[in-house]
Design a protein around this motif. Structure first.
Motif, PDB file in Angstrom:
ATOM      1  N   ALA A 259      10.158  32.578   4.733  1.00  0.00           N
ATOM      2  CA  ALA A 259      10.410  32.281   6.144  1.00  0.00           C
ATOM      3  C   ALA A 259      11.400  33.244   6.780  1.00  0.00           C
ATOM      4  O   ALA A 259      11.408  33.410   8.007  1.00  0.00           O
ATOM      5  CB  ALA A 259      10.913  30.850   6.282  1.00  0.00           C
ATOM      6  N   GLU A 260      12.230  33.897   5.961  1.00  0.00           N
ATOM      7  CA  GLU A 260      13.264  34.797   6.482  1.00  0.00           C
ATOM      8  C   GLU A 260      12.941  36.272   6.246  1.00  0.00           C
ATOM      9  O   GLU A 260      13.745  37.142   6.586  1.00  0.00           O
ATOM     10  CB  GLU A 260      14.608  34.450   5.840  1.00  0.00           C
ATOM     11  CG  GLU A 260      15.056  33.020   6.111  1.00  0.00           C
ATOM     12  CD  GLU A 260      16.301  32.638   5.325  1.00  0.00           C
ATOM     13  OE1 GLU A 260      17.000  33.559   4.844  1.00  0.00           O
ATOM     14  OE2 GLU A 260      16.563  31.428   5.167  1.00  0.00           O
ATOM     15  N   GLN A 261      11.780  36.575   5.694  1.00  0.00           N
ATOM     16  CA  GLN A 261      11.449  37.965   5.366  1.00  0.00           C
ATOM     17  C   GLN A 261      11.063  38.774   6.597  1.00  0.00           C
ATOM     18  O   GLN A 261      10.508  38.247   7.563  1.00  0.00           O
ATOM     19  CB  GLN A 261      10.301  37.993   4.343  1.00  0.00           C
ATOM     20  CG  GLN A 261      10.713  37.507   2.961  1.00  0.00           C
ATOM     21  CD  GLN A 261       9.539  37.395   1.999  1.00  0.00           C
ATOM     22  OE1 GLN A 261       8.455  37.902   2.262  1.00  0.00           O
ATOM     23  NE2 GLN A 261       9.758  36.711   0.875  1.00  0.00           N
ATOM     24  N   ASP A 262      11.356  40.075   6.524  1.00  0.00           N
ATOM     25  CA  ASP A 262      10.938  41.026   7.557  1.00  0.00           C
ATOM     26  C   ASP A 262       9.475  41.376   7.281  1.00  0.00           C
ATOM     27  O   ASP A 262       9.174  42.173   6.395  1.00  0.00           O
ATOM     28  CB  ASP A 262      11.820  42.272   7.499  1.00  0.00           C
ATOM     29  CG  ASP A 262      11.407  43.337   8.507  1.00  0.00           C
ATOM     30  OD1 ASP A 262      10.413  43.124   9.250  1.00  0.00           O
ATOM     31  OD2 ASP A 262      12.056  44.394   8.536  1.00  0.00           O
ATOM     32  N   ARG A 263       8.570  40.796   8.029  1.00  0.00           N
ATOM     33  CA  ARG A 263       7.142  40.946   7.730  1.00  0.00           C
ATOM     34  C   ARG A 263       6.611  42.348   8.013  1.00  0.00           C
ATOM     35  O   ARG A 263       5.525  42.699   7.544  1.00  0.00           O
ATOM     36  CB  ARG A 263       6.345  39.880   8.496  1.00  0.00           C
ATOM     37  CG  ARG A 263       6.756  38.476   8.069  1.00  0.00           C
ATOM     38  CD  ARG A 263       5.896  37.374   8.627  1.00  0.00           C
ATOM     39  NE  ARG A 263       6.344  36.095   8.067  1.00  0.00           N
ATOM     40  CZ  ARG A 263       5.566  35.062   7.816  1.00  0.00           C
ATOM     41  NH1 ARG A 263       4.276  35.118   8.100  1.00  0.00           N
ATOM     42  NH2 ARG A 263       6.057  33.954   7.299  1.00  0.00           N
ATOM     43  N   SER A 264       7.378  43.137   8.735  1.00  0.00           N
ATOM     44  CA  SER A 264       6.964  44.526   8.939  1.00  0.00           C
ATOM     45  C   SER A 264       7.044  45.321   7.645  1.00  0.00           C
ATOM     46  O   SER A 264       6.448  46.399   7.534  1.00  0.00           O
ATOM     47  CB  SER A 264       7.837  45.184  10.008  1.00  0.00           C
ATOM     48  OG  SER A 264       9.183  45.346   9.548  1.00  0.00           O
ATOM     49  N   ARG A 265       7.755  44.805   6.656  1.00  0.00           N
ATOM     50  CA  ARG A 265       7.875  45.479   5.365  1.00  0.00           C
ATOM     51  C   ARG A 265       6.764  45.072   4.402  1.00  0.00           C
ATOM     52  O   ARG A 265       6.644  45.649   3.319  1.00  0.00           O
ATOM     53  CB  ARG A 265       9.235  45.176   4.735  1.00  0.00           C
ATOM     54  CG  ARG A 265      10.430  45.676   5.539  1.00  0.00           C
ATOM     55  CD  ARG A 265      11.722  45.404   4.798  1.00  0.00           C
ATOM     56  NE  ARG A 265      11.728  46.112   3.513  1.00  0.00           N
ATOM     57  CZ  ARG A 265      12.503  45.777   2.483  1.00  0.00           C
ATOM     58  NH1 ARG A 265      13.292  44.721   2.568  1.00  0.00           N
ATOM     59  NH2 ARG A 265      12.456  46.462   1.358  1.00  0.00           N
ATOM     60  N   TRP A 266       5.974  44.084   4.746  1.00  0.00           N
ATOM     61  CA  TRP A 266       4.861  43.691   3.881  1.00  0.00           C
ATOM     62  C   TRP A 266       3.848  44.827   3.791  1.00  0.00           C
ATOM     63  O   TRP A 266       3.678  45.625   4.729  1.00  0.00           O
ATOM     64  CB  TRP A 266       4.191  42.429   4.423  1.00  0.00           C
ATOM     65  CG  TRP A 266       5.009  41.178   4.243  1.00  0.00           C
ATOM     66  CD1 TRP A 266       6.261  41.080   3.710  1.00  0.00           C
ATOM     67  CD2 TRP A 266       4.635  39.851   4.612  1.00  0.00           C
ATOM     68  NE1 TRP A 266       6.689  39.780   3.717  1.00  0.00           N
ATOM     69  CE2 TRP A 266       5.711  38.993   4.261  1.00  0.00           C
ATOM     70  CE3 TRP A 266       3.505  39.291   5.199  1.00  0.00           C
ATOM     71  CZ2 TRP A 266       5.688  37.623   4.479  1.00  0.00           C
ATOM     72  CZ3 TRP A 266       3.470  37.915   5.415  1.00  0.00           C
ATOM     73  CH2 TRP A 266       4.546  37.094   5.059  1.00  0.00           C
ATOM     74  N   ASN A 267       3.153  44.900   2.665  1.00  0.00           N
ATOM     75  CA  ASN A 267       2.185  45.963   2.393  1.00  0.00           C
ATOM     76  C   ASN A 267       0.890  45.679   3.161  1.00  0.00           C
ATOM     77  O   ASN A 267       0.056  44.881   2.721  1.00  0.00           O
ATOM     78  CB  ASN A 267       1.925  46.046   0.884  1.00  0.00           C
ATOM     79  CG  ASN A 267       1.079  47.237   0.498  1.00  0.00           C
ATOM     80  OD1 ASN A 267       0.209  47.667   1.251  1.00  0.00           O
ATOM     81  ND2 ASN A 267       1.314  47.767  -0.689  1.00  0.00           N
ATOM     82  N   ALA A 268       0.730  46.333   4.308  1.00  0.00           N
ATOM     83  CA  ALA A 268      -0.426  46.071   5.177  1.00  0.00           C
ATOM     84  C   ALA A 268      -1.743  46.437   4.503  1.00  0.00           C
ATOM     85  O   ALA A 268      -2.764  45.762   4.700  1.00  0.00           O
ATOM     86  CB  ALA A 268      -0.280  46.828   6.492  1.00  0.00           C
ATOM     87  N   ALA A 269      -1.736  47.504   3.688  1.00  0.00           N
ATOM     88  CA  ALA A 269      -2.968  47.927   3.010  1.00  0.00           C
ATOM     89  C   ALA A 269      -3.429  46.857   2.023  1.00  0.00           C
ATOM     90  O   ALA A 269      -4.632  46.549   1.930  1.00  0.00           O
ATOM     91  CB  ALA A 269      -2.749  49.254   2.299  1.00  0.00           C
ATOM     92  N   PHE A 270      -2.492  46.277   1.272  1.00  0.00           N
ATOM     93  CA  PHE A 270      -2.844  45.203   0.341  1.00  0.00           C
ATOM     94  C   PHE A 270      -3.357  43.981   1.092  1.00  0.00           C
ATOM     95  O   PHE A 270      -4.298  43.311   0.649  1.00  0.00           O
ATOM     96  CB  PHE A 270      -1.628  44.824  -0.510  1.00  0.00           C
ATOM     97  CG  PHE A 270      -1.484  45.628  -1.781  1.00  0.00           C
ATOM     98  CD1 PHE A 270      -2.133  46.843  -1.937  1.00  0.00           C
ATOM     99  CD2 PHE A 270      -0.692  45.171  -2.833  1.00  0.00           C
ATOM    100  CE1 PHE A 270      -2.002  47.590  -3.100  1.00  0.00           C
ATOM    101  CE2 PHE A 270      -0.562  45.899  -4.001  1.00  0.00           C
ATOM    102  CZ  PHE A 270      -1.220  47.109  -4.132  1.00  0.00           C
ATOM    103  N   ILE A 271      -2.728  43.668   2.224  1.00  0.00           N
ATOM    104  CA  ILE A 271      -3.166  42.510   3.001  1.00  0.00           C
ATOM    105  C   ILE A 271      -4.587  42.723   3.513  1.00  0.00           C
ATOM    106  O   ILE A 271      -5.445  41.836   3.398  1.00  0.00           O
ATOM    107  CB  ILE A 271      -2.199  42.238   4.174  1.00  0.00           C
ATOM    108  CG1 ILE A 271      -0.838  41.791   3.634  1.00  0.00           C
ATOM    109  CG2 ILE A 271      -2.777  41.173   5.114  1.00  0.00           C
ATOM    110  CD1 ILE A 271       0.234  41.645   4.695  1.00  0.00           C
TER     111      ILE A 271
END
Length: 413
Positions: A259-271
């Motif tokens: 809930a507190e993560q910076d979602r811009s850092r998530w791996n968009a390619a994996f998603i």
């Protein structure tokens, strides 16, 4: 390119399964080959820091392990027959790779080793334990935690599995009955990934090399069985889950909840890859547990913010999953979803049903979820106590620190 210097643990995670597969394919002796590989890893840990990492470390390990294996085989009852066979092979220079050190392909030795460890002569529990040890590189302690059994019990289980492989004369090669073994193979990869994504012990929250190896092997199985929905579902689940890893810790290594993560850092390619995979298989028919878990992960990953998470949909997906999986962690996650969709009191009511389940009653995750729901309900003192109880039961240092921090914050309010 020369590989960076590796510790024995690093080698076990990355090179050992490939070296073991090469030796078993060539010599056909699983148990003795594993002993030889372990000795080769120890030799590398001693020599490489002094002499430097060889140009082909995998080939070096295979060569050293093969030499040690021939010594070990001389002491067995079949010494003469095996020595005659071994004598026909010429070991290459210590810096070069033998013929067994071929490039990784869809028929990689590691994948064959994976299916071999899931031989039907072994019990499902032994299949998984042996594969985690031989292919995943987990220690016996880690495997025991994954199965929630004493370490001595797991040691005996793995030893029996090795003896069964040896006495049964199991050949090294892709089995014709691979479909029958697929369930155990997928469960093995699932457990290896989970240990990498959320380590059961140690100073780090995750072990990237383990989750990466699980994803690599899942990709190989998917290429082998591209039409299997559960294979695609497991790969999608791994990708969608691992996509969040870059945002799970702060600069100091502290755990950051979703809930507190910076979602811009998530791996968009994996998603993108994971969503495409699960979207392609869900319409085919009745989904299995891995597909349902991947669908849940996709709902989380596609929400632009935590507040935008579609908790009613997640709750509904967990209710479908509960119909096909009698797993206490599924029940626990369902309680979280209910708490988020219908309010914390509704979630807490479901948790009371897990208190008598021996599989999870003393697990730190049950206490952590209860603490979170109590905090959401405004019961700060009860939440603080539950966070403290969870921290005492956690075996991962980052999880302990996070839970203790949550407890301390509530105490300061």
């Amino acid at each position: 390119m020369t590989e960076p210097e590796a510790t024995p643990e690093d080698l076990l995670r990355t090179l050992a399964p490939q070296v073991l597969g090469a030796l078993v394919r060539r010599y056909g002796n699983f148990d003795t080959a594993e002993d030889a590989v372990q000795e080769a890893l120890l030799a590398a840990a001693t020599q490489w820091p002094v002499e430097g990492v060889p140009a082909n470390p995998r080939g070096w390990l295979i060569t050293v392990a093969a030499r040690r294996l021939t010594d070990l085989l001389r002491g067995e009852q079949a010494r003469r027959r095996r020595e005659d066979t071994v004598a026909r092979w010429t070991l290459p220079d210590r810096w070069m790779a033998p013929a067994a050190d071929r490039p990784v392909t869809a028929s990689d030795d590691t994948l064959i080793l994976l299916f071999m460890c899931c031989h039907p002569s072994l019990s499902p529990a032994s299949q998984i334990a042996l594969t985690l040890r031989a292919v995943g590189g987990l220690t016996t302690t880690e495997i025991a935690r994954a199965f929630m059994v004493p370490e001595a019990t797991m040691t005996r289980r793995i030893s029996r599995a090795k003896r069964s492989i040896k006495s049964g004369g199991v050949p090294f090669g892709m089995p014709v009955d691979r479909a029958e073994r697929l369930g155990a193979v997928l469960h093995v990869l699932y457990l290896v990934f989970n240990e990498g994504y959320a380590s059961t012990s140690g100073p780090a929250l995750f072990r990237t090399e383990l989750s990466a190896e699980a994803i690599r092997l899942a990709r190989m199985v998917h290429r082998l069985l591209p039409d299997d929905g559960e294979v695609a579902g497991l790969l999608a689940l791994m990708l969608l889950t691992d996509a969040r890893r870059p945002a799970r810790t702060g600069q100091d290594g502290a755990l950051i909840p979703m809930a507190e993560q910076d979602r811009s850092r998530w791996n968009a390619a994996f998603i993108d890859e994971g969503v495409a995979l699960i979207s392609s298989v869900l319409p085919r028919g009745e989904p299995g547990p891995y597909q349902l878990q991947a669908a849940i992960a996709a709902v989380h990953d596609e929400a632009p913010t935590a507040a935008d998470t579609d908790w009613p949909q997640i709750k509904a997906l967990y209710e479908v999953l509960l119909r096909v999986s009698d797993n206490p962690m599924v029940m626990l996650n369902h309680a979280v979803a209910v708490g988020m969709a219908d309010g914390p009191r509704a979630g807490l009511a479901l948790l009371s049903e897990l208190d008598s389940d021996e599989r999870i009653a003393n697990d730190h995750r049950l206490f952590a979820v209860r603490a979170h729901l109590l905090e959401t309900a405004g019961e700060r003192e009860a939440a603080r106590t539950a966070y403290t109880q969870a921290a005492r039961r956690a075996t991962s240092l980052p999880q302990q620190r996070y839970l203790n921090t949550r407890a301390a914050r509530l105490n300061a309010l």
